[in-house]
Write a protein that holds these residues in place. Structure first.
Motif, mmCIF file in Angstrom:
data_model
loop_
_atom_site.group_PDB
_atom_site.id
_atom_site.type_symbol
_atom_site.label_atom_id
_atom_site.label_comp_id
_atom_site.label_asym_id
_atom_site.label_seq_id
_atom_site.Cartn_x
_atom_site.Cartn_y
_atom_site.Cartn_z
ATOM 1 N N LYS A 30 -10.357 52.895 10.614
ATOM 2 C CA LYS A 30 -10.446 51.812 11.386
ATOM 3 C C LYS A 30 -9.533 50.683 11.011
ATOM 4 O O LYS A 30 -9.007 50.172 11.730
ATOM 5 N N LYS A 32 -6.605 50.863 8.800
ATOM 6 C CA LYS A 32 -5.088 51.230 8.486
ATOM 7 C C LYS A 32 -4.477 52.033 9.935
ATOM 8 O O LYS A 32 -3.368 52.018 9.947
ATOM 9 N N GLY A 33 -5.647 52.579 10.756
ATOM 10 C CA GLY A 33 -4.950 53.628 11.645
ATOM 11 C C GLY A 33 -4.826 55.029 11.161
ATOM 12 O O GLY A 33 -5.297 55.177 9.926
ATOM 13 N N THR A 35 -2.533 57.916 10.350
ATOM 14 C CA THR A 35 -1.041 58.341 10.171
ATOM 15 C C THR A 35 -1.194 60.026 10.352
ATOM 16 O O THR A 35 -1.905 60.837 9.995
ATOM 17 N N GLN A 64 -2.042 59.987 21.324
ATOM 18 C CA GLN A 64 -2.102 58.488 21.770
ATOM 19 C C GLN A 64 -3.593 58.303 22.566
ATOM 20 O O GLN A 64 -4.385 57.382 22.286
ATOM 21 N N GLY A 67 -6.279 58.292 20.070
ATOM 22 C CA GLY A 67 -6.400 57.030 19.411
ATOM 23 C C GLY A 67 -7.183 55.855 20.256
ATOM 24 O O GLY A 67 -8.026 55.200 19.619
ATOM 25 N N GLU A 68 -6.989 56.172 21.554
ATOM 26 C CA GLU A 68 -7.769 55.255 22.283
ATOM 27 C C GLU A 68 -9.064 55.758 22.441
ATOM 28 O O GLU A 68 -9.831 54.553 22.293
ATOM 29 N N VAL A 72 -8.263 53.372 17.379
ATOM 30 C CA VAL A 72 -7.469 53.159 16.308
ATOM 31 C C VAL A 72 -6.095 53.409 16.727
ATOM 32 O O VAL A 72 -5.969 54.158 17.913
ATOM 33 N N LYS A 73 -5.168 52.816 15.924
ATOM 34 C CA LYS A 73 -3.845 53.066 16.230
ATOM 35 C C LYS A 73 -3.299 54.079 15.564
ATOM 36 O O LYS A 73 -3.536 54.633 14.298
ATOM 37 N N ILE A 74 -2.451 54.868 16.424
ATOM 38 C CA ILE A 74 -1.837 56.057 15.720
ATOM 39 C C ILE A 74 -0.371 55.657 15.147
ATOM 40 O O ILE A 74 0.240 55.078 16.086
ATOM 41 N N ASN A 75 -0.232 55.948 13.828
ATOM 42 C CA ASN A 75 0.922 55.745 13.256
ATOM 43 C C ASN A 75 1.794 56.997 12.874
ATOM 44 O O ASN A 75 1.316 57.951 12.200
ATOM 45 N N TRP A 76 2.836 57.169 13.876
ATOM 46 C CA TRP A 76 3.437 58.587 13.643
ATOM 47 C C TRP A 76 4.686 58.610 12.851
ATOM 48 O O TRP A 76 5.134 57.463 12.438
#
Length: 273
Positions: A30, A32-33, A35, A64, A67-68, A72-76
């Protein structure tokens, strides 16, 4: 009556939405997102839009959307395919989403969340009037990526079909990748090529009139997201997110966008490869 029915439907959707909103996500994720490893060289699963040079494809869209669902953010993170499993083990990444086949060998070091199904398929040049089915490749040279399970699968198919029918075995040629195999096919150094059935429609559309598919995919396998053996909470969360996307139609819409509606699964599973 109509108002009551609409109210009931709205309430059900709201209840379902609330249930998905309660998916438990590890605190570290939550913060850091997520990876996620990807190598954009496998269209339509993973590639870069030629017009924008931005990531796109089935895996990108699904990632993506996951993530929604999880909030959380997706860090590709672009990583060479050969390094991806190790990147999960060493915790450089949380997850792999890059068209990776779930195999028993890989399961020894990572788990897989299976979210897609596919299989190898034969094809050749449209101009080859002498090759119209997979059986016409018996005794001929067929290329495929040596980094996949396809060389052995071709050999198995050849034994069960060509050799069992008294025909010569297919000569399997390992290539550096599917692009290399196609180049050799165009140069007439190969008579046929095998690649994943999920990529063939895209290639045939991109290079219209150059290739023809031979029969259907000749075996079945799962594509999975590689994840750490110790990532139980995250595994459960991602499974729940995928199931939520299947329930609300997001998953089917994404696959349909890429012409792969038939490759979907009914439910996310673990280590079924």
């Amino acid at each position: 009556m109509k108002k009551l029915l609409l109210s009931a439907i709205s309430a059900a959707l709201l209840l379902q939405s609330s249930a998905w909103a309660d998916i438990a996500v590890p605190a570290a994720i939550k913060e850091k997102g997520l990876t996620v490893a990807i190598m954009p060289n496998y269209p339509p699963m993973d590639f870069k839009d030629p017009a924008t040079n931005q990531l796109t494809g089935v895996d990108y869209d699904l990632g993506q959307a996951i993530g929604e669902k999880l909030g959380v953010k997706i860090n590709w993170q672009e990583i060479a395919f050969e390094q991806m499993v190790n990147a999960v083990v060493t915790k450089r990444v949380d997850l792999v989403m890059s068209g990776m086949t779930d195999t028993k060998e890989r399961q020894q070091v990572v788990n897989f969340i299976d979210y897609f199904k596919t299989g190898p398929q034969f094809y050749t040049q449209s101009a080859r009037s002498d090759i119209n089915s997979a059986m016409d490749l018996c005794g001929k040279k067929v290329g495929t990526s040596r980094r996949t399970t396809f060389p052995q699968e071709i050999a198995n198919w050849s034994k069960a079909h060509c050799e069992a029918a008294g025909k010569p075995a297919i000569i399997v040629v390992g290539a550096e990748g599917t692009a290399d195999a196609r180049t050799q096919l165009r140069q007439n150094r190969l008579d046929g090529v095998v690649q994943g059935s999920e990529t063939l429609p895209y290639i045939m559309d991109l290079e219209k009139g150059k290739y023809k598919a031979l029969d259907k995919a000749f075996s079945f396998q799962y594509t999975g997201m590689a994840i750490g053996k110790d990532a139980g909470e995250l595994t459960t969360a991602i499974q729940a997110a995928i199931d939520a996307m299947i329930a609300d139609g997001t998953y089917q819409k994404i696959l349909g966008k890429w012409g792969l509606a038939d490759n979907g699964v009914a439910k996310a599973t673990v280590n079924q490869g």
